[in-house]
Scaffold this motif. Structure first.
Motif, short mmCIF file in Angstrom:
data_model
loop_
_atom_site.label_atom_id
_atom_site.label_comp_id
_atom_site.label_asym_id
_atom_site.label_seq_id
_atom_site.Cartn_x
_atom_site.Cartn_y
_atom_site.Cartn_z
N GLY A 271 2.72 -5.70 -3.96
CA GLY A 271 2.19 -5.74 -2.77
C GLY A 271 1.86 -7.42 -2.28
O GLY A 271 2.52 -8.06 -1.41
N PHE B 42 0.20 -0.68 -2.79
CA PHE B 42 1.01 -2.01 -2.22
C PHE B 42 -0.03 -2.30 -1.34
O PHE B 42 -0.31 -3.65 -1.33
CB PHE B 42 2.33 -1.52 -1.60
CG PHE B 42 2.95 -2.59 -0.97
CD1 PHE B 42 4.01 -3.25 -1.81
CD2 PHE B 42 2.74 -2.86 0.18
CE1 PHE B 42 4.73 -4.13 -0.93
CE2 PHE B 42 3.50 -4.02 1.01
CZ PHE B 42 4.55 -4.46 0.33
N THR C 65 -2.30 -6.06 -1.41
CA THR C 65 -2.19 -6.91 -0.24
C THR C 65 -3.65 -7.37 0.42
O THR C 65 -3.85 -8.47 0.74
CB THR C 65 -1.17 -6.33 0.68
OG1 THR C 65 0.19 -6.03 0.19
CG2 THR C 65 -0.88 -7.33 2.04
#
Length: 431
Positions: free
Chosen positions: A271, A321, A325
């Motif tokens: 990510g 992911f 992030t």
């Protein structure tokens, strides 16, 4: 424009700080995985394993505010090295855990490791902007943000393999050697890990320093938004409690449980690297954070409804992911907003809130796991994160970071000279 590869290969000091963090995260798995297998074998009970996990999370959360103050008052290199050495000594205590009578020593040892981690984490986060040039900070965050995901895959897998093949005590020895390596790597970093302080100004008292940081956060809506963003994913973290049960539900056993944790780590690793371009557009950060929180919640709502295990794995990857992030975007935004002299305390508050959210979520899942269907817990955790994300975005809809002044510029006086808060100081050491 700097890339993750270029900043990693060209910047010696960042490379060593990143390598030290990888080693620290890896040693954590080399301790925890074999210990959680060893304790039930010695005691015939799962209670001691639960106490170890509680000590690991709870002690860290309680100490983080004070640890952040220390990161802003003392030399961060010294803090990082001391934390590594303290964790090493605590890990050696695990060699005494060889019977049910000595099982309580495992809680003591992990508690001591948690103390060390509480001081290590905010100091390492606050130090990062000082070892890279401002133009490289986005790429450096993308690399640093992949550390946890990398070692979730590599460390957890190797910890389990080494423990199975050679026994838990060999794993403990590997962890101790890794922590020594991390201390050596940190010692060889040349750049200062904090901005110069005014020698004529005495360091603030601990309570005053904590109050100063809380007032700083409370007076700035953007900072308040950023230190609460990780709590969304944290409140959905109770899903991890049902991973083994979910694997049993699909009839894939221990291998399936291992795949779930591995895919979780893979998502957290990929990510930050894939979403690095977002870091180059400050106006995208707040919408990106809201989107990442929402995607995590939707991912686990999907897991609760998925009819096939391969689809479950794909959705877990998507959720983490987004979670990885979320972590990197919020860290980068905070580094750009907060001056160096407050950065350790603000990051400690940020991590404390996230850790408390994780603890609350896992405790809530544990209370219901024996009484409701696993899918209900998964859907509940996903829904909590999704609702939090929507509420957070509504509350921050009128805010933006595109007009924010990065800390490297915010700490410059009107006359153009760097103030004592500048992350890089008056001079930029050559790499």
């Amino acid at each position: 424009m700097a890339t993750p590869f270029s900043v990693l290969t060209a910047n010696r000091d960042f490379r060593r700080l990143f390598a030290a963090e990888l080693v620290v995260f890896g040693s954590d798995w080399f301790v925890m995985v074999p210990l959680l297998v060893l304790l039930p074998e010695l005691t015939g009970s799962g209670v001691w394993g639960a106490l170890v996990l509680a000590a690991d999370t709870g002690i860290t959360a309680v100490l983080l505010p004070y640890a952040g103050t220390v990161a802003d008052r003392l030399d961060r290199r010294t803090i990082l090295i001391a934390a590594n050495v303290a964790a090493l000594v605590a890990t050696l205590l695990l060699f005494v855990v060889r019977s049910a009578a000595t099982a309580p020593l495992a809680v003591v040892a992990i508690g001591a490791v948690a103390v060390a981690k509480a001081f290590y984490s905010p100091a390492a986060s606050a130090a990062l902007p000082n070892v890279v040039d401002p133009a490289d900070l986005a790429a450096a965050n993308a690399v640093a943000g992949s550390a946890w995901g990398t070692m979730t895959i590599v460390g957890a897998s190797l910890g389990g393999i080494v423990s199975s093949a050679a026994g838990p005590y060999v794993s403990f020895a590997v962890a101790a050697a890794s922590l020594f390596t991390a201390a050596v790597l940190t010692f060889t970093i040349r750049r200062p890990l904090q901005a110069p302080r005014d020698p004529s100004a005495p360091p603030p008292r601990t309570w005053h320093a904590l109050v100063e940081a809380l007032r700083y956060i409370g007076a700035r809506p953007r900072i308040r938004a950023l230190v609460t963003v990780k709590s969304a994913v944290g409140l959905g973290n109770g899903v991890l409690t049902v991973f083994p049960l979910l694997a049993g539900l699909y009839g894939v056993g221990a291998l399936g449980a291992g795949l779930l944790f591995a895919v979780r780590g893979a998502g957290a690793l990929v990510g930050p690297l894939v979403m690095r371009p977002v870091l180059n557009h400050r106006s995208w950060l707040l919408p990106g954070l809201a989107l990442s929180m929402s995607l995590y919640g939707l991912g686990y709502l999907g897991v609760a409804l998925a009819p096939w295990f391969p689809l479950v794995l794909a959705l877990v990857f998507v959720a983490h992911f987004a979670g990885g992030t979320n972590w990197v975007l919020s860290n980068y935004a905070l580094q750009g907003e907060v001056p160096d002299r407050l950065r350790g305390r603000v990051f400690a508050t940020d991590m404390m809130l996230a850790t408390l959210a994780i603890s609350a979520s896992q405790l809530g899942a544990a209370l219901f796991v024996d009484h409701v269907d696993e899918r209900v817990i998964l859907a509940s955790c996903g829904l909590i994160t999704l609702v939090y994300a929507i509420g957070w975005r509504i509350a921050t809809r009128n805010q933006s970071l595109d007009d924010a002044t990065p800390s490297s510029l915010a700490d410059v006086t009107p006359g153009g000279e760097p103030s004592g808060d500048s992350p890089r100081g008056a001079e930029s050491p050559t790499v």
